[in-house]
Design an enzyme around this catalytic site. Structure first.
Site, PDB file in Angstrom:
ATOM      1  N   SER A   1     -23.622 -27.605  51.223  1.00  0.00           N
ATOM      2  CA  SER A   1     -23.197 -28.691  52.120  1.00  0.00           C
ATOM      3  C   SER A   1     -22.242 -29.418  51.453  1.00  0.00           C
ATOM      4  O   SER A   1     -22.595 -30.041  50.334  1.00  0.00           O
ATOM      5  CB  SER A   1     -24.427 -29.674  52.678  1.00  0.00           C
ATOM      6  OG  SER A   1     -23.755 -30.748  53.292  1.00  0.00           O
TER       7      SER A   1
ATOM      8  N   ASP B   1     -20.573 -31.154  57.363  1.00  0.00           N
ATOM      9  CA  ASP B   1     -21.496 -32.063  58.138  1.00  0.00           C
ATOM     10  C   ASP B   1     -20.586 -33.038  58.692  1.00  0.00           C
ATOM     11  O   ASP B   1     -19.979 -33.789  58.007  1.00  0.00           O
ATOM     12  CB  ASP B   1     -22.475 -32.530  57.079  1.00  0.00           C
ATOM     13  CG  ASP B   1     -23.681 -31.615  57.004  1.00  0.00           C
ATOM     14  OD1 ASP B   1     -24.132 -31.589  55.858  1.00  0.00           O
ATOM     15  OD2 ASP B   1     -24.143 -31.042  57.869  1.00  0.00           O
TER      16      ASP B   1
ATOM     17  N   HIS C   1     -20.751 -25.473  54.290  1.00  0.00           N
ATOM     18  CA  HIS C   1     -21.268 -26.027  55.495  1.00  0.00           C
ATOM     19  C   HIS C   1     -20.788 -27.436  55.696  1.00  0.00           C
ATOM     20  O   HIS C   1     -20.988 -28.318  54.585  1.00  0.00           O
ATOM     21  CB  HIS C   1     -22.908 -26.301  55.355  1.00  0.00           C
ATOM     22  CG  HIS C   1     -23.684 -26.886  56.338  1.00  0.00           C
ATOM     23  ND1 HIS C   1     -24.093 -26.393  57.603  1.00  0.00           N
ATOM     24  CD2 HIS C   1     -24.274 -28.194  56.718  1.00  0.00           C
ATOM     25  CE1 HIS C   1     -24.901 -27.023  58.362  1.00  0.00           C
ATOM     26  NE2 HIS C   1     -24.840 -28.327  57.687  1.00  0.00           N
TER      27      HIS C   1
ATOM     28  N   HIS D   1     -21.122 -28.155  61.340  1.00  0.00           N
ATOM     29  CA  HIS D   1     -22.309 -28.737  62.041  1.00  0.00           C
ATOM     30  C   HIS D   1     -22.124 -30.047  62.640  1.00  0.00           C
ATOM     31  O   HIS D   1     -21.850 -31.270  61.822  1.00  0.00           O
ATOM     32  CB  HIS D   1     -23.307 -28.941  61.047  1.00  0.00           C
ATOM     33  CG  HIS D   1     -24.579 -29.656  61.278  1.00  0.00           C
ATOM     34  ND1 HIS D   1     -25.433 -30.169  60.420  1.00  0.00           N
ATOM     35  CD2 HIS D   1     -25.058 -29.898  62.448  1.00  0.00           C
ATOM     36  CE1 HIS D   1     -26.692 -30.508  61.076  1.00  0.00           C
ATOM     37  NE2 HIS D   1     -26.344 -30.520  62.377  1.00  0.00           N
TER      38      HIS D   1
ATOM     39  N   MET E   1     -33.394 -27.861  61.882  1.00  0.00           N
ATOM     40  CA  MET E   1     -33.146 -29.379  60.972  1.00  0.00           C
ATOM     41  C   MET E   1     -34.511 -29.439  60.306  1.00  0.00           C
ATOM     42  O   MET E   1     -35.466 -29.619  60.763  1.00  0.00           O
ATOM     43  CB  MET E   1     -32.832 -30.330  61.494  1.00  0.00           C
ATOM     44  CG  MET E   1     -31.178 -30.404  61.912  1.00  0.00           C
ATOM     45  SD  MET E   1     -29.943 -30.087  60.758  1.00  0.00           S
ATOM     46  CE  MET E   1     -30.321 -31.662  59.731  1.00  0.00           C
TER      47      MET E   1
ATOM     48  N   MET F   1     -20.405 -36.191  61.460  1.00  0.00           N
ATOM     49  CA  MET F   1     -21.153 -37.379  61.856  1.00  0.00           C
ATOM     50  C   MET F   1     -20.427 -38.398  62.306  1.00  0.00           C
ATOM     51  O   MET F   1     -19.335 -38.694  61.841  1.00  0.00           O
ATOM     52  CB  MET F   1     -21.786 -37.937  60.577  1.00  0.00           C
ATOM     53  CG  MET F   1     -22.605 -37.038  59.563  1.00  0.00           C
ATOM     54  SD  MET F   1     -23.616 -37.786  58.133  1.00  0.00           S
ATOM     55  CE  MET F   1     -24.417 -36.251  57.617  1.00  0.00           C
TER      56      MET F   1
ATOM     57  N   MET G   1     -22.924 -33.399  64.227  1.00  0.00           N
ATOM     58  CA  MET G   1     -23.920 -34.303  64.440  1.00  0.00           C
ATOM     59  C   MET G   1     -23.376 -35.462  65.354  1.00  0.00           C
ATOM     60  O   MET G   1     -23.357 -36.578  64.859  1.00  0.00           O
ATOM     61  CB  MET G   1     -24.622 -34.861  63.136  1.00  0.00           C
ATOM     62  CG  MET G   1     -25.440 -33.743  62.527  1.00  0.00           C
ATOM     63  SD  MET G   1     -25.727 -34.052  60.662  1.00  0.00           S
ATOM     64  CE  MET G   1     -24.429 -33.346  60.151  1.00  0.00           C
TER      65      MET G   1
ATOM     66  N   ASP H   1     -31.699 -26.686  57.102  1.00  0.00           N
ATOM     67  CA  ASP H   1     -30.800 -27.650  56.575  1.00  0.00           C
ATOM     68  C   ASP H   1     -31.426 -28.971  56.111  1.00  0.00           C
ATOM     69  O   ASP H   1     -31.756 -29.454  57.228  1.00  0.00           O
ATOM     70  CB  ASP H   1     -29.532 -27.779  57.525  1.00  0.00           C
ATOM     71  CG  ASP H   1     -28.506 -28.806  57.261  1.00  0.00           C
ATOM     72  OD1 ASP H   1     -27.868 -28.994  58.077  1.00  0.00           O
ATOM     73  OD2 ASP H   1     -28.496 -28.771  56.154  1.00  0.00           O
TER      74      ASP H   1
HETATM   75  C1  DX5 Z   1     -28.043 -33.740  56.951  1.00  0.00           C
HETATM   76  C2  DX5 Z   1     -27.094 -32.612  56.786  1.00  0.00           C
HETATM   77  C3  DX5 Z   1     -27.406 -31.527  55.654  1.00  0.00           C
HETATM   78  C4  DX5 Z   1     -27.461 -32.252  54.282  1.00  0.00           C
HETATM   79  C5  DX5 Z   1     -28.195 -31.290  53.501  1.00  0.00           C
HETATM   80  O1  DX5 Z   1     -27.447 -34.594  58.217  1.00  0.00           O
HETATM   81  O2  DX5 Z   1     -26.940 -31.967  58.305  1.00  0.00           O
HETATM   82  O3  DX5 Z   1     -26.415 -30.456  55.879  1.00  0.00           O
HETATM   83  O4  DX5 Z   1     -26.037 -32.523  53.916  1.00  0.00           O
HETATM   84  O5  DX5 Z   1     -28.347 -32.200  52.312  1.00  0.00           O
HETATM   85  P1  DX5 Z   1     -29.366 -31.929  51.333  1.00  0.00           P
HETATM   86  O6  DX5 Z   1     -29.368 -30.266  50.821  1.00  0.00           O
HETATM   87  O7  DX5 Z   1     -29.034 -32.612  50.130  1.00  0.00           O
HETATM   88  O8  DX5 Z   1     -30.733 -32.542  51.975  1.00  0.00           O
HETATM   89 ZN    ZN Z   2     -25.795 -29.727  57.944  1.00  0.00          ZN
END
Ligand code: DX5
Ligand code: ZN
Length: 216
Positions: free
Chosen positions: A9, A36, A34, A67, A138, A38, A69, A176
């Site tokens: 990630s 993320d 990956h 991903h 998740m 947000m 969110m 994840d």
């Molecule tokens: C959280 C993200 C994950 C996160 C994973 O909202 O969707 O992808 O970055 O990070 P670690 O592996 O550090 O938990």
């Molecule tokens: Zn993620």
């Protein structure tokens, strides 16, 4: 059973030098990153937008596993597709046209994923299983890296793996949040095949050994 795959990630990468974080992933011999995304609304954090993918795309051969969110992901499919996303995963929790959005992602030639938070039951996405390339279970509540793995999600992974077999489908089961060698193996035993690891990957001093251990 799909071959196991690790997707680091980028949230756990160096936000002042994202290209160098991508290079670390490529030098480790991995194929996926990956990403993320947000919005500060669906999750209490902000990360980066399509323009970051546009900037990273030309120099990277990695598969952009994106991903979203976001409370309104259906408004951002085109911008992320144009920016170079190759899989786009949307969450089931916000209220928007899930199926139409999955079809829109596929219509652009991308892979489509559906994500569930730890407290969202597998039943909520059963009707979409035939429409997706990936289900993201998740294992933390989304918003931040470095959180602790939520063990109760293992049962949901087992249910998803059973349904996948019963329905003769071949979607990836991705996990994840809080994934490390120990939790990653537990998820794989439960039926997951695609592991997202942010903190554990980027903090690993010996990445080759880490990958041998987590994908053993
Ligand atoms: C959280 C993200 C994950 C996160 C994973 O909202 O969707 O992808 O970055 O990070 P670690 O592996 O550090 O938990
Ligand atoms: Zn993620």
């Amino acid at each position: 059973m799909l071959p196991p795959l690790l997707a680091p990630s980028l949230l756990a990468g160096d936000h002042g030098a994202l290209r160098s974080s991508l290079a670390i992933v490529e030098q480790a011999g991995l194929a996926w990153i990956h990403l993320d995304i947000m919005d500060g609304h669906f999750v209490p954090n902000l990360s980066f937008g399509p323009q970051t993918l546009t900037a990273l795309r030309p120099d990277s051969r990695l598969f952009f596993d994106t991903h979203l969110m976001l409370s309104e992901p259906h408004r951002y499919i085109e911008p992320f597709a144009k920016a170079g996303a190759e899989n786009i995963t949307i969450h089931i929790e916000p209220d928007y046209p899930h199926l139409a959005t999955l079809h829109h992602i596929k219509s652009l030639g991308l892979q489509a994923g559906i994500a569930l938070n730890p407290d969202t039951p597998a039943d909520s996405i059963r009707h979409l299983l035939g429409e997706v390339d990936l289900v993201l279970a998740m294992t933390v509540f989304p918003g931040f890296g470095g959180q602790s793995f939520i063990t109760s999600v293992l049962e949901k992974i087992q249910i998803l793996a059973r349904w996948r077999a019963e329905l003769g489908l071949s979607f990836r089961i991705e996990v994840d949040g809080g994934i490390n060698i120990e939790t990653g193996l537990a998820c794989r035993r439960a039926g997951a095949d695609t592991l997202v690891a942010g903190t554990s990957f980027f903090k690993a001093a010996d990445k080759a050994q880490f990958l041998r251990d987590i994908l053993a």
